[in-house]
Design a protein around this motif. Structure first.
Motif, PDB file in Angstrom:
ATOM      1  N   ASN B  54      -5.536  13.612 -28.385  1.00  0.00           N
ATOM      2  CA  ASN B  54      -5.754  14.968 -27.868  1.00  0.00           C
ATOM      3  C   ASN B  54      -6.975  15.616 -28.508  1.00  0.00           C
ATOM      4  N   VAL B  55      -7.149  15.360 -29.786  1.00  0.00           N
ATOM      5  CA  VAL B  55      -8.306  15.936 -30.469  1.00  0.00           C
ATOM      6  C   VAL B  55      -9.586  15.281 -29.967  1.00  0.00           C
ATOM      7  N   ASP B  60      -7.227  19.511 -27.461  1.00  0.00           N
ATOM      8  CA  ASP B  60      -6.653  20.304 -28.539  1.00  0.00           C
ATOM      9  C   ASP B  60      -7.712  20.424 -29.620  1.00  0.00           C
ATOM     10  N   ARG B  61      -7.644  21.514 -30.381  1.00  0.00           N
ATOM     11  CA  ARG B  61      -8.599  21.681 -31.475  1.00  0.00           C
ATOM     12  C   ARG B  61      -7.883  21.427 -32.795  1.00  0.00           C
ATOM     13  N   PRO B  62      -8.525  20.680 -33.688  1.00  0.00           N
ATOM     14  CA  PRO B  62      -7.856  20.381 -34.959  1.00  0.00           C
ATOM     15  C   PRO B  62      -7.757  21.632 -35.823  1.00  0.00           C
ATOM     16  N   THR B  63      -6.811  21.601 -36.783  1.00  0.00           N
ATOM     17  CA  THR B  63      -6.671  22.721 -37.709  1.00  0.00           C
ATOM     18  C   THR B  63      -7.896  22.803 -38.612  1.00  0.00           C
ATOM     19  N   SER B  64      -8.392  21.622 -39.025  1.00  0.00           N
ATOM     20  CA  SER B  64      -9.630  21.638 -39.819  1.00  0.00           C
ATOM     21  C   SER B  64     -10.363  20.319 -39.616  1.00  0.00           C
ATOM     22  N   GLY B  65     -11.601  20.268 -40.037  1.00  0.00           N
ATOM     23  CA  GLY B  65     -12.405  19.065 -39.894  1.00  0.00           C
ATOM     24  C   GLY B  65     -13.385  19.168 -38.739  1.00  0.00           C
ATOM     25  N   GLU B  66     -14.231  18.135 -38.611  1.00  0.00           N
ATOM     26  CA  GLU B  66     -15.239  18.127 -37.548  1.00  0.00           C
ATOM     27  C   GLU B  66     -14.971  16.997 -36.576  1.00  0.00           C
ATOM     28  N   ALA B  75     -15.064  20.730 -32.454  1.00  0.00           N
ATOM     29  CA  ALA B  75     -13.811  21.177 -33.049  1.00  0.00           C
ATOM     30  C   ALA B  75     -13.613  22.686 -32.947  1.00  0.00           C
ATOM     31  N   ARG B  76     -14.697  23.438 -32.885  1.00  0.00           N
ATOM     32  CA  ARG B  76     -14.562  24.901 -32.887  1.00  0.00           C
ATOM     33  C   ARG B  76     -14.920  25.509 -31.526  1.00  0.00           C
ATOM     34  N   LEU B  77     -15.113  24.690 -30.513  1.00  0.00           N
ATOM     35  CA  LEU B  77     -15.529  25.222 -29.211  1.00  0.00           C
ATOM     36  C   LEU B  77     -14.381  25.994 -28.548  1.00  0.00           C
ATOM     37  N   LEU B  78     -14.743  26.940 -27.690  1.00  0.00           N
ATOM     38  CA  LEU B  78     -13.741  27.711 -26.944  1.00  0.00           C
ATOM     39  C   LEU B  78     -13.164  26.851 -25.818  1.00  0.00           C
ATOM     40  N   PRO B  79     -11.963  27.196 -25.346  1.00  0.00           N
ATOM     41  CA  PRO B  79     -11.309  26.373 -24.321  1.00  0.00           C
ATOM     42  C   PRO B  79     -12.188  26.108 -23.104  1.00  0.00           C
TER      43      PRO B  79
END
Ligand SMILES: Nc1ncnc2c1ncn2[C@@H]1O[C@H](COP(=O)(O)OP(=O)(O)O)[C@@H](O)[C@H]1O
Ligand SMILES: [Mg+2]
Lengths: 377, 227
Positions: B54-55, B60-66, B75-79
């Motif tokens: 999923n990541v 899905d976006r991870p809780t942390s990491g790249e 990892a930080r992109l908007l839906p």
């Protein structure tokens, strides 16, 4: 194939290949549309016709002489002729004369019974209405006091306008019940009274029933006052004042019931669509995983909602129309005209409400996460 | 890692963690996948394989990491931006197939075109032909066997020429004969240069890949080359 056609194809297939789900919502929309169409048709059509009928529950205008002299029936007829013909329900002359019957003083009233039936339709007669010059209608109180009943004879006597004595054998045709002061009088045809009393062509007053609102009535009174100086018209409030508010209240009631039904319809549609969205979470997730934008997902469910609304509305409107017709015929005894404008309004309203009911389900659909397609059930 | 190697990586995870409340589904996972590589992911149930897919698949976006996809951190992109990346770069193959029940095989392939850009019926038919289902184009999913459904799913996954094909237990619901068909399709995609990440429980399926990583409790426990 264009994207447009693919959209329609998905919409059509989703609706037709998953029919059973939609049936409850379809029924709800149909019932809502039927109630809306039926009630609005009746609300628009029947009151317009009933105004005339209501109006006939009593005169709303009384004509008297402008001075102390007796009212000339000729002048009164000219005044009545000023009223719009299609709104005139009836005009009834009344002439009062103190007489004696078997030494008992009472009031004889001369009138025209065929007009009485129009301006005072609530008069109830036991026996027959008087037909010729020798029959009369005895008020219920008079009849009880004097022991009268249909078929019994009665001698009316008195002095005419010139002071000469008269006496006339008459027969009671019927006994009159009105619940009002009329029960203290005896009624005969106006020509009969004119023959006894002399001074033909006059009356004390003429009661007129016009099917119109109070503003128009005031205008009509003014024009009579201007045109015919010997006649004094005045508006009277009898049943007339309350009839408008009765109609308004009935209409408000019908609007409220219709609104409640429409709200119930929307709840049912919203519930069904919500179930559909929940059932299709995987499909929505898949589409999102394939890259569907939120507006694409929203557009699909909105499309389904609108189709549902239209598909349910059409038979519902037909049903509502039949319902209105049946109610019109059986309850109000009248044929209701087809109203294309109202039908179009009903179609738009029910489709729009169905679409509005889809708002929450659509929000739920848009909120579905694409990640759930990879997860197990 | 040097610049040249980084450029050759289509996908790179750097210290990726994913928490679901108390559950740490992924913990500091770092992984690089070369362009054109065929990678197998194994591991017991609940070890985080699907979470990782999923990541990687931008679902899905991870809780942390790249998460670097062709050098871009997603990892930080908007839906909305993730939707675009999924659409343009990712092809998905599922254990459950996830065909739309009220659409035919051909239409199911065209749905991916529909959300991607233009619909090209001939091209969709070509994709079905590649998986050997040209004559089944007008069938509904329920009229197809599991193996055939999976082949439709594969045709749908490759219709938009994705740069990365993700398959989560693609043969989990199939018998051996159909597993062989699916594997040969994946092999052909690999030979044509596609990058493939396949999650599997089957050592036989994993052995087809060039490299295997094994997840345990959200961490990479082993990583080895198959050939
Ligand atoms: N949406 C979620 N909410 C809470 N916990 C989840 C969620 N998704 C997965 N998990 C948990 O994360 C862990 C890893 O799950 P998953 O990635 O599906 O494993 P696998 O695919 O290897 O079987 C499991 O313990 C699972 O229960
Ligand atoms: Mg899994």
């Amino acid at each position: 194939m264009t994207k447009h056609r693919m959209y329609l194809k998905m919409l059509f297939n989703s609706l037709t290949r998953r029919r059973s789900r939609m049936i409850a919502a379809l029924l709800a929309v149909a019932v809502g549309a039927a109630v809306f169409q039926g009630m609005m048709t009746i609300c628009c059509d029947v009151p317009r016709q009933m105004e005339r009928e209501f109006r006939s529950y009593g005169a709303n205008m009384v004509l008297t002489a402008a001075d102390d002299a007796a009212l000339s029936l000729e002048d009164a007829a000219r005044a009545v002729a000023l009223l719009p013909e299609d709104k005139l329900v009836g005009a009834t002359p009344y002439r009062y004369k103190p007489v004696r019957a078997h030494m008992q003083p009472l009031t004889a009233v001369g009138t025209r019974f065929e007009q009485v039936k129009k301006t005072s339709p609530w008069w109830r007669v036991e026996g027959e209405w008087p037909s010729d010059g020798n029959t009369l209608l005895a008020g219920a109180n008079v009849a009880e006091f004097m022991g009268l009943e249909p078929g019994k004879g009665l001698t009316i006597s008195g002095r005419n306008a010139k002071g000469a004595r008269f006496s006339q054998e008459m027969t009671v045709a019927g006994v009159l019940r009105t619940g009002g002061p009329e029960e203290d009088f005896v009624f005969m045809n106006l020509p009969t009274l004119e023959e006894l009393d002399g001074n033909p062509g006059t009356a004390d007053l003429v009661e007129v029933s016009v099917a119109c609102g109070s503003e128009e009535l005031a205008k009509l009174s003014d024009s009579i006052r201007r045109e015919i100086s010997t006649v004094a018209p005045r508006s009277v409030k009898r049943v007339t004042s309350s009839e408008a508010s009765v109609l308004t209240r009935l209409r408000t009631l019908v609007y409220m019931v219709t609104a409640v039904v429409l709200v119930l319809t929307m709840i049912c549609v919203a519930t069904t669509m919500m179930t559909v969205v929940l059932e299709r979470r995987k499909e929505i997730g898949l589409k999102k995983a394939l890259g569907a934008e939120n507006f694409a997902i929203a557009g699909e469910f909105l499309g389904e909602g609108i189709c549902l609304g239209a598909a349910g509305s059409l038979p519902g409107i037909a049903l509502g129309w039949l319902l209105a017709r049946a109610i019109g015929l059986n309850v109000f005894g009248r044929v209701i005209a087809f109203n294309p404008f109202l039908t179009l309004a009903a179609l738009l309203v029910s489709t729009a409400l169905t679409a509005a009911a889809c708002v929450l389900p659509i929000r739920a659909a848009v909120a579905v996460e694409p990640s759930l397609v990879l997860r197990g059930e | 890692m040097d610049i040249a190697a980084q450029a050759a990586n289509i996908l790179e995870l750097r210290d990726v963690s994913m928490d679901y409340g108390q559950v740490k589904a992924l913990q500091d996972v770092s992984l690089a996948v070369r362009k054109g590589e065929w990678l197998a992911v194994m591991g017991p149930s609940g070890s985080g394989k699907t979470t990782m897919m999923n990541v990687i698949g931008c679902m899905d976006r991870p809780t942390s990491g790249e998460v670097l996809l062709e050098g871009q951190d997603v990892a930080r992109l908007l839906p909305g931006a993730l939707t675009e990346i999924r659409r343009d770069r990712i092809g998905l193959i599922f254990q459950q197939f996830h065909l739309i029940s009220y659409l035919t095989a051909l239409e199911n392939v065209m749905v991916a075109q529909y959300y991607h850009s233009m619909i090209d019926e001939a091209e969709a038919m070509g994709a079905l032909e590649r998986v050997g289902l040209r004559d089944r184009a007008a069938h509904l999913p329920r009229q197809l066997s599991g193996g055939e459904q999976q082949r439709v799913c594969i045709a749908r996954a490759l219709i938009n020429y994705p740069r990365l094909i993700l398959a989560d237990e693609p043969t989990g619901n199939l018998d051996e004969a159909n597993e062989a068909i699916v594997l040969s399709l994946l092999r052909r995609l690999h030979e044509e240069g596609s990058t493939i990440v396949v999650v599997t429980h089957s050592p036989g399926v994993a052995a087809q890949a060039e490299r295997t990583v094994v997840l345990e409790h959200g961490r990479i426990a082993q990583s080895f080359l198959n050939r």
